[in-house]
Design an enzyme around this catalytic site. Structure first.
Site, PDB file in Angstrom:
ATOM      1  CE  LYS A  31     -48.047 -48.052 -29.660  1.00  0.00           C
ATOM      2  NZ  LYS A  31     -48.240 -47.180 -30.806  1.00  0.00           N
TER       3      LYS A  31
ATOM      4  NE  ARG B  90     -71.192 -29.841 -25.480  1.00  0.00           N
ATOM      5  CZ  ARG B  90     -71.440 -29.338 -24.278  1.00  0.00           C
ATOM      6  NH1 ARG B  90     -71.253 -30.091 -23.229  1.00  0.00           N
ATOM      7  NH2 ARG B  90     -71.843 -28.111 -24.126  1.00  0.00           N
TER       8      ARG B  90
ATOM      9  CG  HIS C 290     -52.606 -46.423 -27.747  1.00  0.00           C
ATOM     10  ND1 HIS C 290     -52.280 -45.558 -26.754  1.00  0.00           N
ATOM     11  CD2 HIS C 290     -51.690 -46.242 -28.723  1.00  0.00           C
ATOM     12  CE1 HIS C 290     -51.197 -44.865 -27.108  1.00  0.00           C
ATOM     13  NE2 HIS C 290     -50.821 -45.256 -28.303  1.00  0.00           N
TER      14      HIS C 290
ATOM     15  CE  LYS D 149     -46.175 -35.845 -24.901  1.00  0.00           C
ATOM     16  NZ  LYS D 149     -46.868 -36.722 -25.858  1.00  0.00           N
TER      17      LYS D 149
ATOM     18  CD  GLU E 245     -44.943 -39.285 -27.420  1.00  0.00           C
ATOM     19  OE1 GLU E 245     -45.837 -39.339 -28.264  1.00  0.00           O
ATOM     20  OE2 GLU E 245     -45.108 -38.868 -26.268  1.00  0.00           O
TER      21      GLU E 245
ATOM     22  CE  LYS F 145     -52.631 -42.658 -21.861  1.00  0.00           C
ATOM     23  NZ  LYS F 145     -52.038 -41.437 -21.721  1.00  0.00           N
TER      24      LYS F 145
ATOM     25  CG  HIS G 194     -48.720 -46.090 -22.965  1.00  0.00           C
ATOM     26  ND1 HIS G 194     -50.008 -46.565 -22.992  1.00  0.00           N
ATOM     27  CD2 HIS G 194     -48.783 -44.839 -23.485  1.00  0.00           C
ATOM     28  CE1 HIS G 194     -50.805 -45.631 -23.501  1.00  0.00           C
ATOM     29  NE2 HIS G 194     -50.090 -44.575 -23.810  1.00  0.00           N
TER      30      HIS G 194
END
Ligand code: BG6
Length: 473
Positions: free
Chosen positions: A175, A50, A171, A329, A209, A141, A233
């Protein structure tokens, strides 16, 4: 599997070219492909967004992105020829007509690095400007929010595109270590014959993570860990672990088996799910605010930042072997690991007094970081006494191949340009993944709490008990 060669001549169109995904992943991936001589020899790289940028401003933006995020050293002699191919089209000023004008090739790769709510609309516009001929469209996704919205998204895309033109990225499949699951299973004779209910007690997967929401609070709040990681995943990794050998290593043969594997996973029972949300804590000596204190998060949010589940697989090979999966997380560290725990030896000759620790054999697939594989087994420590102690055999990517794995996006972009669909999701697979999680989305269990820097709420231990979560040190 194919060897990597430069893809055929084509234009590459990045829709959302100034956004976060393009900056952190796509532009650096294009640079690294250029470095390896894997970009098509001809074709433009058209940034579409944009903002109002000139070609030169876009080149400067892209250069900065590559310098900051490329996994390999920045080299002007690689960058300059790539930069000369970069163009910019302002969405507000020219729309996709501007892209059609600047496109020079019959073949195109269009990467929709935009919110999914725009996928259908952009596809419609692509069709309007004659850009769907010879096109492959890459999307990422979330493919919907639940079964219904996923179907609606698919319908929108299919009005203008054929299934074979749609490249859905998860993704994780890009890997190296995830692809290696199939090689370990099907290029060795020792593992596959143990890869079943006769030998395996259970399988567990941790995707942890240490990072929090990284400025994505408002988006994450609508999604949660279950949809963000587990539905995609983790289920993809499960499908690679559980699938039957394909009839060949062709894309459709592999995708068929993966979908069949997903079909054997029983839709998850909410009673076998633990959802968690982090409260204040400490990671690596740093104080971490609680989830509800993060920007964009409601003070009474019920969104989960942790999810664990027990999966049951209804197949001849896996009946009775539980798969325990967890993701979160603000865990103590970043780690994605699969542990395959084998059954105990049938008879124990060693009395508990004799052995320091009798442990079941475990095969650990370390997906990231410190990519590799470990096999633990019992051995006799030196000395006059008969004792048994667990020892570890280890394969490390870094040590064996003297190189770091390629970035997932490099592989995926290249495969999409090359028309190789092996690592992309097919619509029936996406639909099945939603069916598996649907009961939990319909009646989610309440969230429980865990301090940032821990491995999730205590209930997650209860879920796997009497077994225990395990991570290689
Ligand atoms: C994404 C999730 O799909 O995967 C993010 O939306 C997560 O929340 C990321 O951080 C993790 O990817 P990786 O490659 O860093 O393990």
């Amino acid at each position: 599997m194919r060897s990597m060669e430069a893809a055929q001549a084509q234009d590459i169109v990045l829709v959302g070219a100034t956004g976060d995904l393009a900056r952190r992943k796509l532009l650096p991936a294009l640079y690294n492909l250029a470095l390896d001589g894997l970009l098509p020899a001809e074709g433009e790289v058209i940034g579409y967004a944009r903002g109002q940028l000139t070609d030169d401003e876009f080149r400067r933006h892209a250069r900065a992105a590559v310098r900051e995020h490329s996994r390999r050293h920045f080299d002007d002699s690689v960058w300059e020829p790539l930069a000369r191919r970069l163009r910019f089209v302002c969405a507000r000023e020219h729309g996709l007509a501007g892209v059609a004008e600047r496109s020079t090739q019959e073949r195109r790769l269009v990467y929709l690095a935009t919110p999914p709510s725009l996928f259908a609309e952009i596809t419609r516009e692509l069709a309007e400007h004659g850009l769907t001929r010879g096109v492959r469209v890459v999307i990422e996704k979330p493919f919907g929010y639940d079964l219904r919205s996923a179907a609606a998204l698919d319908d929108g895309l299919k009005q203008h595109l054929d299934e074979r033109q749609i490249y859905r990225i998860d993704h994780y499949l890009g890997k190296e270590t995830v692809q290696n699951i199939l090689v370990v299973r099907f290029a060795n004779s020792i593992f596959e014959r143990l890869w079943n209910r006769d030998a395996i007690d259970h399988v567990q997967i941790t995707v942890g993570e240490s990072i929090g929401l990284e400025g994505r609070g408002a988006t994450y709040e609508q999604v949660g860990a279950f949809r963000d990681i587990l539905q995609n995943h983790v289920l993809q990794v499960v499908s690679l672990l559980t699938m039957e050998p394909p009839t060949s290593f062709e894309a459709e043969a592999i995708r068929d088996e993966k979908v069949k594997a997903l079909q054997t996973i029983v839709p998850i029972d909410p009673a076998e799910v633990v959802l968690g949300q982090y409260t204040r804590g400490v990671i690596g000596g740093e104080p971490i605010p609680g989830y509800r204190e993060e920007e964009g998060i409601a003070p009474d949010s019920q969104t989960e930042s942790f999810a664990a589940a027990r999966l049951r697989i209804d197949s001849w090979r896996w009946a009775g072997v539980p798969f325990f999966v967890r993701t979160g997380k603000r865990m103590p560290r970043r780690v994605s690991e699969v542990t395959i725990q084998f059954r105990d030896a049938p008879i124990t000759f060693f009395q508990p007094t004799q052995v320091s620790a009798l442990r079941p054999n475990r095969l650990t697939l370390r997906l990231q970081p410190e990519e590799g594989i470990g096999l633990s087994f019992m051995a006799k420590p030196p000395g006059p006494e008969v004792d048994a102690r667990p020892v570890q055999m280890t394969f490390s990517y870094g040590d064996s191949f003297m190189t770091e794995p390629q970035e997932a996006y490099e592989r995926l972009l290249h495969d999409a340009m090359d028309g190789d669909r092996t690592l992309f999701l097919r619509s029936d697979g996406v639909q099945r993944a939603w069916e598996i999680v649907e009961p939990v989305l319909a009646s989610p269990p309440p969230v429980s709490y865990y301090p940032a820097g821990s491995w999730g709420p205590p209930a997650a231990e209860g879920l796997i008990s009497p077994r225990a979560w395990h991570l290689d040190d």
